[in-house]
Design a protein around this motif. Structure first.
Motif, PDB file in Angstrom:
ATOM      1  N   ARG A  52       7.402  -3.169   0.480  1.00  0.00           N
ATOM      2  CA  ARG A  52       8.196  -2.137  -0.093  1.00  0.00           C
ATOM      3  C   ARG A  52       9.622  -1.882   0.244  1.00  0.00           C
ATOM      4  NH1 ARG A  52       4.200   2.387  -2.804  1.00  0.00           N
ATOM      5  NH2 ARG A  52       2.914   1.075  -3.857  1.00  0.00           N
ATOM      6  N   ARG A  68      12.616  -3.079  -2.125  1.00  0.00           N
ATOM      7  CA  ARG A  68      13.251  -2.116  -2.514  1.00  0.00           C
ATOM      8  C   ARG A  68      14.941  -2.599  -2.602  1.00  0.00           C
ATOM      9  NH1 ARG A  68      11.193   3.682  -2.679  1.00  0.00           N
ATOM     10  NH2 ARG A  68       9.776   2.075  -3.614  1.00  0.00           N
ATOM     11  N   GLU A 111      13.412   0.526  -6.873  1.00  0.00           N
ATOM     12  CA  GLU A 111      12.074   1.217  -6.902  1.00  0.00           C
ATOM     13  C   GLU A 111      10.916   0.408  -7.808  1.00  0.00           C
ATOM     14  OE1 GLU A 111      11.094   5.813  -7.224  1.00  0.00           O
ATOM     15  OE2 GLU A 111      13.152   5.525  -6.383  1.00  0.00           O
ATOM     16  N   HIS A 166       7.696  -2.645  -6.562  1.00  0.00           N
ATOM     17  CA  HIS A 166       7.019  -2.020  -5.564  1.00  0.00           C
ATOM     18  C   HIS A 166       5.287  -2.436  -5.484  1.00  0.00           C
ATOM     19  CE1 HIS A 166       6.113   0.453  -9.081  1.00  0.00           C
ATOM     20  NE2 HIS A 166       4.861   0.755  -8.444  1.00  0.00           N
ATOM     21  N   ALA A 192       6.057  -6.578  -5.410  1.00  0.00           N
ATOM     22  CA  ALA A 192       6.642  -6.837  -3.958  1.00  0.00           C
ATOM     23  C   ALA A 192       5.922  -7.883  -3.197  1.00  0.00           C
ATOM     24  CB  ALA A 192       6.498  -5.449  -3.394  1.00  0.00           C
TER      25      ALA A 192
END
Ligand SMILES: *Cc1c(COP(=O)(O)O)cnc(C)c1O
Length: 402
Positions: free
Chosen positions: A124, A128, A133, A136, A193
């Motif tokens: 993550r 990011r 965000e 994820h 992610a």
């Protein structure tokens, strides 16, 4: 038995065992010592161990090298210090792991679930920076097992394990490795992610993923700018006859998680990372009080040196082939065996009936084996098991499957 061990044994009765929280349904014998590939109960009965503490005791019991590493580490007085300070054993072990793998950096922790949760955090952190965000999601595979903590459990495809504890960590999706045409509906470069995969699914019934599937997962991860994490907690560190399970496929992951056999029975987990992922991690992003302590790292360095020896791994492969051939013969004779799956010294015998009674019957005949799901008997002998001990185990299996 040492005086301390016999004093402790004399002090326990049935109610003492009831004082231990019932998260397990342990077998009846009380084990008090072990040597080589055998464990002994308090009546002196010997059991041939084809579980090895669920893949932990790769070098069996009483290994001289492991004992020497313990003694030398204890002689320094430095069982634990803290990651606030530098100690040599963790650095030496990290260097060994880096030198023998795809990885550039190593994070140490204390268990398989912790290693996976650390890998999720690192994924993550990395994602990011690339996608904000929204990027994820962790994608796990159908039939997976990654541990019992909230994040690892969220990525474990077992409804019964999850149901009493929801809500789990959000942002986890599952894909069916057998149906690549369905992957596009799950993966998304804006959201994904990482993909986490056991190259050989352990708890899910000893299911090796094919080379083609692993190659396709690598491609799918790349196409979605996602990281590929291999959970080698059970199948890594020599178990498949390769130091790392990924080696057999030629597929190189971005992170590998390790634990079970790493520290010779002491609790230790590790995450191996490429520099590309590692460079996104800053001091303070993750932490652990015990991870990589001097005692555990010293023992792990001794264990790892043995497991990484090419001659040792050759031997694992040879005895693995021997065991596989014996299991195939057994399957051909038996009505109840549906399939034999595995590699190296990690095998599953899929049955047409529940596996637990087979495990219980083997215990009565002095053989420790385990289940992997409802209808699979799992064999995880110490990696030092001999052909003659394989013969002994096969003879017991032949009896209990008849
Ligand atoms: C055992 C296992 C874990 C969990 O390890 P713990 O040390 O029990 O937390 C995770 N992944 C796989 C593949 C395992 O076999």
């Amino acid at each position: 038995m040492s005086t301390t061990a016999s004093t402790l044994l004399a002090s326990v009765d049935a109610s003492s065992f009831d004082a231990v929280l019932g998260t397990y349904r342990p077998a009846a014998p009380v084990f008090v010592r072990a040597e080589g590939v055998h464990v002994y109960d308090d009546a002196g009965t010997s059991y041939l161990d084809f579980v090895s503490g669920i893949g932990v005791n790769a070098l069996g019991y009483g290994d001289a090298g492991v004992h020497t590493a313990f003694e030398q580490a204890l002689s320094t007085g430095l069982i634990h210090l803290s990651n606030l300070y530098r100690t040599a054993p963790a650095a030496a072990l990290a260097q060994m792991l880096v030198d023998t793998s795809f990885a550039d950096r190593v994070f140490f922790c204390n268990s398989g679930a912790e290693a996976n949760e650390a890998a999720f955090k690192f994924a993550r952190r990395y994602a990011r920076i690339r996608g904000g965000e929204a990027k994820h999601e962790i994608v796990a595979l159908r039939n997976s097992f990654h541990g019992r903590l909230f994040g690892a459990l969220a990525a474990t495809d077992r409804a019964a394990m999850q149901a009493p504890f929801t809500p789990l960590m959000p942002g986890v999706r599952f894909l069916d490795p057998a149906d690549p045409s369905s992957w596009d509906a799950v993966l998304d470069s804006a959201r994904t992610a990482a993909i986490i995969v056991e190259p050989v699914q352990g708890e899910g019934g000893v299911q090796p993923l094919s080379r083609e599937t692993l190659v396709a997962l690598r491609r799918a991860a790349d196409a979605n700018d996602a990281l590929l994490i291999f959970d080698e907690v059970q199948c890594g560190l020599g178990r498949t006859g390769h130091l790392f399970a990924y080696e057999a496929s030629g597929v190189v992951p971005d992170m590998v998680t390790l634990a079970k056999p790493l520290a010779g029975g002491l609790p230790m987990g590790a995450v191996l990372l490429t520099e590309r992922v590692a460079e996104t991690i800053q001091p303070g992003d993750h932490a652990t009080t015990f991870g990589g302590g001097p005692l555990v790292a010293s023992v792990a360095a001794a264990v790892f040196a043995r497991l990484a020896d090419p001659a040792f791994l050759n031997d694992v492969r040879a005895r693995g082939e021997y065991l596989h051939a014996q299991l195939n013969e057994l399957a051909a004779e038996s009505q109840s065996v549906v399939a034999v799956r595995g590699s190296g010294l990690m095998w599953g015998i899929a049955l047409s009936a529940p596996a637990a009674p087979v495990v219980a019957a083997a215990l009565e005949r002095g053989l420790l084996i385990a289940t992997a799901g409802e209808r699979v008997v799992r064999l995880l002998p110490p990696l030092v098991i001999s052909e003659s001990d394989i013969d002994v185990a096969i003879a017991v299996l032949r009896e209990v499957l008849a």
